[in-house]
Design a protein around this motif. Structure first.
Motif, PDB file in Angstrom:
ATOM      1  N   LEU A 159       0.836  -1.198   0.000  1.00  0.00           N
ATOM      2  CA  LEU A 159       0.000   0.000   0.000  1.00  0.00           C
ATOM      3  C   LEU A 159       0.873   1.250   0.000  1.00  0.00           C
ATOM      4  N   ARG A 160       1.914   1.230   0.800  1.00  0.00           N
ATOM      5  CA  ARG A 160       2.827   2.380   0.835  1.00  0.00           C
ATOM      6  C   ARG A 160       3.599   2.516  -0.473  1.00  0.00           C
ATOM      7  N   LEU A 161       3.957   1.399  -1.094  1.00  0.00           N
ATOM      8  CA  LEU A 161       4.725   1.441  -2.342  1.00  0.00           C
ATOM      9  C   LEU A 161       3.887   1.850  -3.551  1.00  0.00           C
ATOM     10  N   THR A 162       2.626   1.483  -3.567  1.00  0.00           N
ATOM     11  CA  THR A 162       1.793   1.738  -4.744  1.00  0.00           C
ATOM     12  C   THR A 162       0.995   3.030  -4.660  1.00  0.00           C
ATOM     13  N   THR A 163       1.198   3.795  -3.608  1.00  0.00           N
ATOM     14  CA  THR A 163       0.509   5.083  -3.497  1.00  0.00           C
ATOM     15  C   THR A 163       0.943   5.969  -4.667  1.00  0.00           C
ATOM     16  N   PRO A 164       0.003   6.585  -5.352  1.00  0.00           N
ATOM     17  CA  PRO A 164       0.375   7.457  -6.475  1.00  0.00           C
ATOM     18  C   PRO A 164       1.366   8.544  -6.047  1.00  0.00           C
ATOM     19  N   VAL A 165       2.229   8.909  -6.970  1.00  0.00           N
ATOM     20  CA  VAL A 165       3.300   9.863  -6.693  1.00  0.00           C
ATOM     21  C   VAL A 165       2.771  11.202  -6.199  1.00  0.00           C
ATOM     22  N   ASP A 166       1.638  11.626  -6.722  1.00  0.00           N
ATOM     23  CA  ASP A 166       1.116  12.938  -6.347  1.00  0.00           C
ATOM     24  C   ASP A 166       0.299  12.917  -5.050  1.00  0.00           C
ATOM     25  N   ARG A 167       0.252  11.805  -4.386  1.00  0.00           N
ATOM     26  CA  ARG A 167      -0.480  11.679  -3.120  1.00  0.00           C
ATOM     27  C   ARG A 167       0.508  11.549  -1.974  1.00  0.00           C
ATOM     28  N   GLN A 168       0.051  11.922  -0.787  1.00  0.00           N
ATOM     29  CA  GLN A 168       0.885  11.727   0.392  1.00  0.00           C
ATOM     30  C   GLN A 168       0.855  10.250   0.758  1.00  0.00           C
ATOM     31  N   ARG A 169       2.026   9.691   0.934  1.00  0.00           N
ATOM     32  CA  ARG A 169       2.145   8.277   1.283  1.00  0.00           C
ATOM     33  C   ARG A 169       1.549   8.057   2.672  1.00  0.00           C
ATOM     34  N   PRO A 170       0.757   6.995   2.847  1.00  0.00           N
ATOM     35  CA  PRO A 170       0.192   6.752   4.180  1.00  0.00           C
ATOM     36  C   PRO A 170       1.305   6.416   5.167  1.00  0.00           C
ATOM     37  N   ARG A 193     -12.568   1.372  -0.471  1.00  0.00           N
ATOM     38  CA  ARG A 193     -13.136   2.481   0.299  1.00  0.00           C
ATOM     39  C   ARG A 193     -12.090   3.138   1.193  1.00  0.00           C
ATOM     40  N   ASP A 194     -11.288   2.327   1.872  1.00  0.00           N
ATOM     41  CA  ASP A 194     -10.262   2.878   2.755  1.00  0.00           C
ATOM     42  C   ASP A 194      -9.181   3.624   1.972  1.00  0.00           C
ATOM     43  N   ILE A 195      -8.822   3.111   0.817  1.00  0.00           N
ATOM     44  CA  ILE A 195      -7.827   3.794  -0.017  1.00  0.00           C
ATOM     45  C   ILE A 195      -8.352   5.148  -0.460  1.00  0.00           C
ATOM     46  N   ARG A 196      -9.603   5.183  -0.869  1.00  0.00           N
ATOM     47  CA  ARG A 196     -10.181   6.472  -1.298  1.00  0.00           C
ATOM     48  C   ARG A 196     -10.239   7.463  -0.147  1.00  0.00           C
ATOM     49  N   GLU A 212      -8.593   7.323   3.067  1.00  0.00           N
ATOM     50  CA  GLU A 212      -7.330   7.588   3.755  1.00  0.00           C
ATOM     51  C   GLU A 212      -6.318   8.309   2.864  1.00  0.00           C
ATOM     52  N   LEU A 213      -6.270   7.932   1.583  1.00  0.00           N
ATOM     53  CA  LEU A 213      -5.303   8.553   0.680  1.00  0.00           C
ATOM     54  C   LEU A 213      -5.901   9.734  -0.069  1.00  0.00           C
ATOM     55  N   GLN A 214      -7.183   9.970   0.175  1.00  0.00           N
ATOM     56  CA  GLN A 214      -7.911  11.074  -0.445  1.00  0.00           C
ATOM     57  C   GLN A 214      -7.794  11.035  -1.970  1.00  0.00           C
ATOM     58  N   ILE A 215      -8.046   9.857  -2.512  1.00  0.00           N
ATOM     59  CA  ILE A 215      -8.044   9.673  -3.962  1.00  0.00           C
ATOM     60  C   ILE A 215      -9.476   9.838  -4.442  1.00  0.00           C
ATOM     61  N   LEU A 260     -10.734   5.342 -11.118  1.00  0.00           N
ATOM     62  CA  LEU A 260      -9.745   4.513 -11.801  1.00  0.00           C
ATOM     63  C   LEU A 260      -8.435   4.444 -11.016  1.00  0.00           C
ATOM     64  N   GLU A 261      -8.010   5.567 -10.480  1.00  0.00           N
ATOM     65  CA  GLU A 261      -6.778   5.603  -9.695  1.00  0.00           C
ATOM     66  C   GLU A 261      -6.917   4.770  -8.417  1.00  0.00           C
ATOM     67  N   ALA A 262      -8.056   4.888  -7.738  1.00  0.00           N
ATOM     68  CA  ALA A 262      -8.298   4.108  -6.525  1.00  0.00           C
ATOM     69  C   ALA A 262      -8.396   2.612  -6.844  1.00  0.00           C
ATOM     70  N   LEU A 263      -9.040   2.267  -7.952  1.00  0.00           N
ATOM     71  CA  LEU A 263      -9.126   0.857  -8.366  1.00  0.00           C
ATOM     72  C   LEU A 263      -7.747   0.296  -8.679  1.00  0.00           C
TER      73      LEU A 263
END
Length: 171
Positions: free
Chosen positions: A69-80, A128-131, A133-136, A140-143
């Motif tokens: 989860l930490r590795l696949t977080t999009p670059v423009d998002r804050q890493r959890p 749901r948690d990814i959307r 917590e990571l505010q995505i 498509l990005e969340a999926l």
């Protein structure tokens, strides 16, 4: 750095450990109570060792899930944070662990249906948690993140299950 949510130790003690113990106990129970339903010979295998192996794999999977989860977080998002990632991983795995309760019912069909439903609930929880917590905001990005994280655990569990079933079938 601000920690949001409970510590990893608290999550382990309150979520991971209690839920991860369900499948090992239910495997041993089912193999002693009604193994014929699953076409297994309870005397041919040491089910306690298999249950212990499953438990260790569950614990390792949560750590792997959180790391992915930490590795696949999009670059423009804050890493959890480690704590956030671990909590998300634990919540996503909980439906799968809880689904092992169905082993109390002597029905292979019930086991398959409940386990498939548990995968659906786990995926939905993870998404749901990814959307949140990571505010995505993008679906498509969340999926994409959801399937990247979930696929790693599935790829590792399939060989483990195959090894167990092959060893049980040969006994």
């Amino acid at each position: 750095m601000e920690i949001s949510g409970p510590s990893r130790g608290a999550t382990f003690g309150r979520v991971v450990l209690p839920f991860a113990l369900i499948p090992p106990f239910m495997i041993v129970f089912a193999m002693r109570d009604h193994p014929e339903i699953y076409r297994m010979n309870p005397a041919s295998t040491n089910w306690e060792w298999i249950a212990l192996l499953i438990f260790a794999a569950e614990i390792a999977s949560v750590h792997l899930f959180a790391a992915m989860l930490r590795l696949t977080t999009p670059v423009d998002r804050q890493r959890p944070t480690h704590e956030q990632a671990y909590l998300i991983a634990a919540r996503a795995a909980s439906p799968l662990w809880g689904s092992a309760i169905v082993l109390a019912i002597p029905s292979l069909a019930a086991l398959i249906v409940v386990h498939l439903l548990a995968h659906f609930v786990a995926l939905r929880t993870l998404y749901r948690d990814i959307r949140m917590e990571l505010q995505i905001r993008g679906d498509l990005e969340a999926l994409h993140v959801t399937y990247m994280v979930y696929s790693v655990a599935v790829v590792l569990w399939i060989p483990l299950m195959v090894m167990i079933f092959v060893s049980v079938a040969q006994a």
